[in-house]
Design a protein around this motif. Sequence first.
Motif, PDB file in Angstrom:
ATOM      1  N   UNK A 193      15.479  -4.047 -54.468  1.00  0.00           N
ATOM      2  CA  UNK A 193      15.797  -3.806 -53.060  1.00  0.00           C
ATOM      3  C   UNK A 193      16.698  -4.958 -52.625  1.00  0.00           C
ATOM      4  N   UNK A 194      17.798  -4.655 -51.950  1.00  0.00           N
ATOM      5  CA  UNK A 194      18.768  -5.694 -51.608  1.00  0.00           C
ATOM      6  C   UNK A 194      19.325  -5.485 -50.209  1.00  0.00           C
ATOM      7  N   UNK A 195      19.902  -6.535 -49.675  1.00  0.00           N
ATOM      8  CA  UNK A 195      20.627  -6.431 -48.415  1.00  0.00           C
ATOM      9  C   UNK A 195      21.906  -5.620 -48.629  1.00  0.00           C
ATOM     10  N   UNK A 196      22.447  -5.025 -47.584  1.00  0.00           N
ATOM     11  CA  UNK A 196      23.722  -4.298 -47.717  1.00  0.00           C
ATOM     12  C   UNK A 196      24.835  -5.201 -48.228  1.00  0.00           C
ATOM     13  N   UNK A 221      17.850   0.481 -53.272  1.00  0.00           N
ATOM     14  CA  UNK A 221      17.816   0.587 -51.822  1.00  0.00           C
ATOM     15  C   UNK A 221      18.469  -0.627 -51.178  1.00  0.00           C
ATOM     16  N   UNK A 222      19.359  -0.382 -50.239  1.00  0.00           N
ATOM     17  CA  UNK A 222      19.938  -1.451 -49.424  1.00  0.00           C
ATOM     18  C   UNK A 222      19.331  -1.361 -48.037  1.00  0.00           C
ATOM     19  N   UNK A 223      18.910  -2.493 -47.486  1.00  0.00           N
ATOM     20  CA  UNK A 223      18.242  -2.468 -46.197  1.00  0.00           C
ATOM     21  C   UNK A 223      18.341  -3.838 -45.529  1.00  0.00           C
ATOM     22  N   UNK A 225      16.850  -5.609 -41.432  1.00  0.00           N
ATOM     23  CA  UNK A 225      16.769  -7.051 -41.675  1.00  0.00           C
ATOM     24  C   UNK A 225      15.735  -7.408 -42.729  1.00  0.00           C
ATOM     25  N   UNK A 226      15.429  -8.713 -42.820  1.00  0.00           N
ATOM     26  CA  UNK A 226      14.590  -9.222 -43.897  1.00  0.00           C
ATOM     27  C   UNK A 226      13.187  -8.617 -43.883  1.00  0.00           C
ATOM     28  N   UNK A 227      12.579  -8.463 -42.708  1.00  0.00           N
ATOM     29  CA  UNK A 227      11.211  -7.934 -42.713  1.00  0.00           C
ATOM     30  C   UNK A 227      11.171  -6.481 -43.186  1.00  0.00           C
ATOM     31  N   UNK A 228      12.287  -5.734 -42.979  1.00  0.00           N
ATOM     32  CA  UNK A 228      12.343  -4.368 -43.496  1.00  0.00           C
ATOM     33  C   UNK A 228      12.439  -4.394 -45.019  1.00  0.00           C
ATOM     34  N   UNK A 229      13.215  -5.329 -45.542  1.00  0.00           N
ATOM     35  CA  UNK A 229      13.350  -5.456 -46.997  1.00  0.00           C
ATOM     36  C   UNK A 229      12.003  -5.790 -47.635  1.00  0.00           C
ATOM     37  N   UNK A 230      11.295  -6.761 -47.041  1.00  0.00           N
ATOM     38  CA  UNK A 230       9.997  -7.145 -47.598  1.00  0.00           C
ATOM     39  C   UNK A 230       8.991  -6.001 -47.458  1.00  0.00           C
ATOM     40  N   UNK A 238      10.768  -1.601 -54.861  1.00  0.00           N
ATOM     41  CA  UNK A 238      11.458  -2.437 -55.822  1.00  0.00           C
ATOM     42  C   UNK A 238      11.126  -3.901 -55.620  1.00  0.00           C
ATOM     43  N   UNK A 239      11.793  -4.764 -56.392  1.00  0.00           N
ATOM     44  CA  UNK A 239      11.621  -6.209 -56.266  1.00  0.00           C
ATOM     45  C   UNK A 239      12.846  -6.766 -55.536  1.00  0.00           C
TER      46      UNK A 239
END
Length: 293
Positions: A193-196, A221-223, A225-230, A238-239
């Motif tokens: 999982x990564x930032x855009x 998956x790209x997402x 802000x940070x709390x959404x990614x976590x 994903x990791x």
Amino acid sequence: MLELRDLQRFVTLAEERHFGRAALRLGMGQPQLSRALQRLERHVGTRLIARTSREVAPTEAGRTLLEDARRVIAIAEAAPGRALQAARGEAGTLTLGFSGSCAYAFLPAAIEGFRRTRPGIELRLREMSAAAQTEALQEGSCDLCLRRALRLPDGFAGAQVFEEPLLAALPRTHALAGRGRLGLRDFAGSPFVAFPRQGTDFQRQLVDLCQEAGFEPRIVQEVSPMHALIGLVGAGVGVAVVPASVRKLRFAGVAYRGLAGLKERSRVFAVWRPDRLSAPARAFAEHLGVSLA
């Protein structure tokens, strides 16, 4: 327009309730004080002082003017000092834009320390993406921004203000969650999982690190802000590779692990427009350790 000196004379007369005492306090003659009052009354259009055989007293209109005059005089007396404070970066308003991930790192302590040492500055905080920061600095709605990317358009300047290690965030159901320190190569077969791609350096940094470790990350998956990614990590999507301060986001389904042998760090930069750097923004940048000389 009312003259400040006439307001000051009026306030003194209203306080003393006697032309002789007021004139003495003002260091002027009674006839001069009377003319000043007459000039003020003509300007206002009504009587401001009622005279009796023993004293003078403000009329109803005079009492109203007295309240306003005291406020005006107080503002005028304070104005030079406030202007000097603003020039020194001790007063004024600072609008600070910041990427959300900075809020988990050094930013809270930096803000607390700045407010303690510069109580005269009103600090306005705006969480926004790096792209939105660039636009805000361009149009002047932000004075200074903090972000994890230093790709700058012409006319901008920036400096590093903070750095921290990178960690792996993985679902607690992941096969590697039971182990201690891991290597990035251990995640070669895992979904990420990564930032855009646009707006931050997070994804570029992830891809570069994985390539150095000998594999291409499989980003599912790209997402932001940070709390959404976590949150997606905790859901098992994903990791992720994240700054160490993100450990403060405690999701029940997420485990954080150090990455052995990883020298790369996550960096935070202050970004500004040199031609629009206000004194409060300069003071905050210097508070963060940025040399602006």
